[in-house]
Write an enzyme that holds these catalytic residues in place. Structure first.
Site, PDB file in Angstrom:
ATOM      1  N   LYS A 170       0.887  -1.177   0.000  1.00 27.42           N
ATOM      2  CA  LYS A 170       0.000   0.000   0.000  1.00 27.42           C
ATOM      3  C   LYS A 170       0.916   1.215   0.000  1.00 27.42           C
ATOM      4  O   LYS A 170       1.914   1.232   0.719  1.00 27.42           O
ATOM      5  CB  LYS A 170      -0.854   0.032   1.272  1.00 27.42           C
ATOM      6  CG  LYS A 170      -1.999  -0.966   1.267  1.00 27.42           C
ATOM      7  CD  LYS A 170      -2.926  -0.649   2.425  1.00 27.42           C
ATOM      8  CE  LYS A 170      -4.050  -1.667   2.511  1.00 27.42           C
ATOM      9  NZ  LYS A 170      -4.887  -1.422   3.684  1.00 27.42           N
ATOM     10  N   HIS A 173       0.564   6.155   2.982  1.00 27.77           N
ATOM     11  CA  HIS A 173      -0.639   6.967   3.143  1.00 27.77           C
ATOM     12  C   HIS A 173      -0.361   8.051   4.170  1.00 27.77           C
ATOM     13  O   HIS A 173       0.478   7.891   5.047  1.00 27.77           O
ATOM     14  CB  HIS A 173      -1.780   6.056   3.625  1.00 27.77           C
ATOM     15  CG  HIS A 173      -3.106   6.704   3.509  1.00 27.77           C
ATOM     16  ND1 HIS A 173      -3.641   7.462   4.517  1.00 27.77           N
ATOM     17  CD2 HIS A 173      -4.001   6.745   2.489  1.00 27.77           C
ATOM     18  CE1 HIS A 173      -4.822   7.934   4.116  1.00 27.77           C
ATOM     19  NE2 HIS A 173      -5.057   7.507   2.903  1.00 27.77           N
ATOM     20  N   HIS A 176       0.079   7.363   7.926  1.00 33.17           N
ATOM     21  CA  HIS A 176       1.326   6.881   8.551  1.00 33.17           C
ATOM     22  C   HIS A 176       2.290   8.033   8.866  1.00 33.17           C
ATOM     23  O   HIS A 176       3.316   7.831   9.482  1.00 33.17           O
ATOM     24  CB  HIS A 176       2.051   5.895   7.625  1.00 33.17           C
ATOM     25  CG  HIS A 176       1.269   4.655   7.378  1.00 33.17           C
ATOM     26  ND1 HIS A 176       1.047   3.721   8.367  1.00 33.17           N
ATOM     27  CD2 HIS A 176       0.636   4.212   6.279  1.00 33.17           C
ATOM     28  CE1 HIS A 176       0.306   2.748   7.860  1.00 33.17           C
ATOM     29  NE2 HIS A 176       0.039   3.019   6.607  1.00 33.17           N
TER      30      HIS A 176
END
Length: 614
Positions: A170, A173, A176
């Protein structure tokens, strides 16, 4: 003087301080827990404690020292007399101190106001020592690294700090981001306080979502797209297959079966996953490098051995802490108001908590840490509390040395078009806005070697300062206009303050090289604005110590703003260019260069790269 810019490496590097208190000053007693060679203001506090202890028996210097606080409204230091619980009347006690007081090179005056005594430091001593100490601890250290603000509080101790911890496959984002920058700050802070720090990134690299991606990869995977940008490609697959699973429940069953094969060590099921993990870490490393964040260890849920989880479950069963519920296993923590914690699912696969327990035991056995800090969102408070409590119930003595540093949410973090996004898009957009701003001043723009890089650094500073400016537990709303403004308390404003201080040597080359600190006429720095800057600079080692207690980056950010405002107020009165008295101009330049070095130290502690030009 070049600007000091590096941070100490992983092992603590503090040698003996190159600064010592000059012999021509009145001798002071030693007080446990103080270090005047690294914090000049300790000297003034000890001098004040001695004045009061000498006047008020049976008080000791150590007792009084604990009660010497920073003053308010223009006072240097204040002591509240009632805290010592002496029998005499407060006014009589104050009179005894004032009657016995003799001004010296440390303290020039004491005044009484209700229950308080206010003390003023001797300005000439204060200025001389603070500037000397900053210079020595920035340029003359054995480590060849700037050390002003550092201390030995953690000498001989080891801390693991786990932070960032994104899911592989992933994109990074924005969710984080907070863990990453708060964790990087804590790693820098603990190093500055003498600890040996192990920065650890515990990747989300295990779980049924990888079964889902594996099922999706068989349908939509492309080796070429994977090589080009693994994270983006795997994310796209995840979105597609997830949408499909909403309509077709059999896909989730296939995914669970695939993950079960991974847990059972089926090489065919693990082969692709290993490649995805490696490519994801490589891509993340580039992101972290951009953010000026560095990890010593990349680990992950997948690296917690099955045997350590099985062992943990067995131990919990032997302690009668486990209860069964329809095939799932739970630990009942209701008497601690922590509910019931699931440690194994119905299908026999492991769950976060089991892996966290196994992982913590494994880490203690490997690193024998004195403290381990988890930088995890406040949304996970319950999970972390259950995890710590289970370890404590299992009888691990080191469980008391685990700490959870939590933080609130970032609200509304999206591109300016309003799409919730990945960090890369936010950084690119911030950099583009900054680049346009910079182009408006053609002369300055042409003097910059790599304007794109500088624009990106200012953008990243804006993002980080907006994140760290308030207490970390607070949620905050992401605000593009505020973040990228050069006005008010923003990241670009701090970079501008550092750049302006850095330009002072370029604008006044005739004053360089400056004489050695001992030869500077610091007694000519008599303006109230100069004194305010000096006192703030002297307080920086205390600001660092307070941050170690609170784990709050906002304390360092507030200091950086206060210093930048004080400097901004001084430019018009404490002038360098145009000052006819060369000795005075050199002393003022030394003051501004010391301010640059301390502002730079504060920014580096916040994982920000201070700029020389912009």
């Amino acid at each position: 003087m070049a600007s000091a810019s590096a941070l100490p490496s992983n092992k603590p590097v503090l040698g003996p301080s190159p600064f010592s208190i000059p012999a021509d000053l009145p001798k002071l007693p030693e007080v446990a827990g103080t270090d005047p060679t690294r914090s000049v203001l300790d000297c003034f506090r000890i001098a004040i404690a001695k004045i009061i202890a000498d006047a008020l028996e049976p008080l000791t210097v150590e007792q009084v020292y604990q009660g010497v606080d920073y003053g308010k409204k223009g006072e240097d230091f204040t002591v509240a007399l009632p805290r010592f619980k002496l029998k005499a009347n407060i006014d009589d006690l104050a009179k005894q101190v004032i009657d016995k007081f003799q001004p010296d090179d440390w303290i020039e005056s004491v005044t009484h106001d209700r229950a308080f005594l206010h003390f003023r430091c001797r300005t000439s001593t204060l200025t001389r020592l603070v500037l000397d100490q900053i210079h020595a601890l920035t340029y003359d250290t054995a480590s060849k690294q700037p050390e002003y603000g550092s201390n030995y509080l953690g000498e001989g101790k080891r801390v693991i700090i786990e932070y960032s911890s994104p899911n592989i496959a992933k994109s990074f984002h924005v969710g984080h981001l907070r863990s990453t920058i708060i964790g990087a700050f804590l790693a820098n802070l603990y190093k500055a306080c003498g600890w040996e720090v192990i920065s650890m990134n515990y990747l989300g690299d295990w779980g049924t979502q990888f079964g889902l991606i594996a099922v999706g990869f068989e349908k939509y995977g492309s080796q070429e797209a994977l090589e080009k940008d693994a994270i983006q490609h795997l994310f796209e697959i995840y979105v597609k297959v997830n949408a499909e699973a909403e309509k077709d429940p059999s896909i989730r069953e296939q995914a669970a079966a695939w993950f079960k094969r991974m847990e059972d060590g089926d090489e065919e099921a693990l082969k692709n996953w290993r490649v995805w993990r490696q490519l994801s870490i490589r891509k993340y490393s580039e992101e972290y490098d951009r953010l000026n964040v560095h990890f010593d260890v990349y680990t992950g849920e997948s690296e917690v051995p099955q045997e350590s989880m099985d062992k943990a479950l067995k131990q919990l069963q032997e302690l009668n802490l486990i209860e069964e519920d329809n095939g799932a296993l739970r630990v009942n923590l209701e008497k601690y108001k922590l509910g019931k914690a699931v440690v194994r699912k119905r299908d026999g696969t492991s769950i976060y908590l089991t892996r966290d327990i196994g992982g913590a035991v494994q880490r203690y056995n490997k690193y024998k840490f004195d403290k381990m800090i988890y930088v995890i969102s406040a949304q996970q408070d319950m999970h972390v509390a259950q995890f710590f409590k289970v370890l404590e119930l299992m009888g691990f003595d080191w469980a008391k040395n685990l700490e959870h540093v939590n933080y609130g949410l970032v609200l509304g973090m999206s591109t300016r078009k309003g799409i919730v996004v990945f960090l890369d898009q936010i950084i690119r957009e911030a950099a583009a806005v900054m680049h346009e701003q910079m182009k408006k001043n053609e002369d300055k723009y042409n003097a910059i070697e790599d304007p794109e890089h500088v624009a990106e650094e200012i953008g990243i500073t804006g993002i980080k300062i907006q994140d760290m400016a308030a207490k970390r537990i607070n949620n905050y709303t992401f605000n593009w206009d505020r973040m990228l403004s050069f006005e008010g308390d923003t990241g670009p404003y701090l970079q501008y303050a550092h750049v302006r201080l850095s330009s002072i040597g370029r604008k006044n080359p005739e004053l360089l090289p400056l004489p050695a600190p001992a030869q500077l006429r610091t007694d000519l720095l008599v303006e109230p604005q100069a004194r305010e800057i000096v006192f703030l600079l002297g307080s920086y080692p205390d600001v660092v110590k307070t941050a170690l207690k609170t784990h709050e980056p906002s304390g360092i950010v507030t200091f950086a703003f206060r210093l930048s405002h004080a400097i901004s107020s001084a430019w018009e009165t404490v002038i360098v260019k145009g000052e006819q008295d060369k000795d005075k101009a050199k002393a003022r330049m030394a003051l501004y260069l010391a301010a640059r070095d301390v502002l730079g130290a504060a920014l580096r502690l916040l994982s920000i790269r201070p700029l020389e030009r912009m």
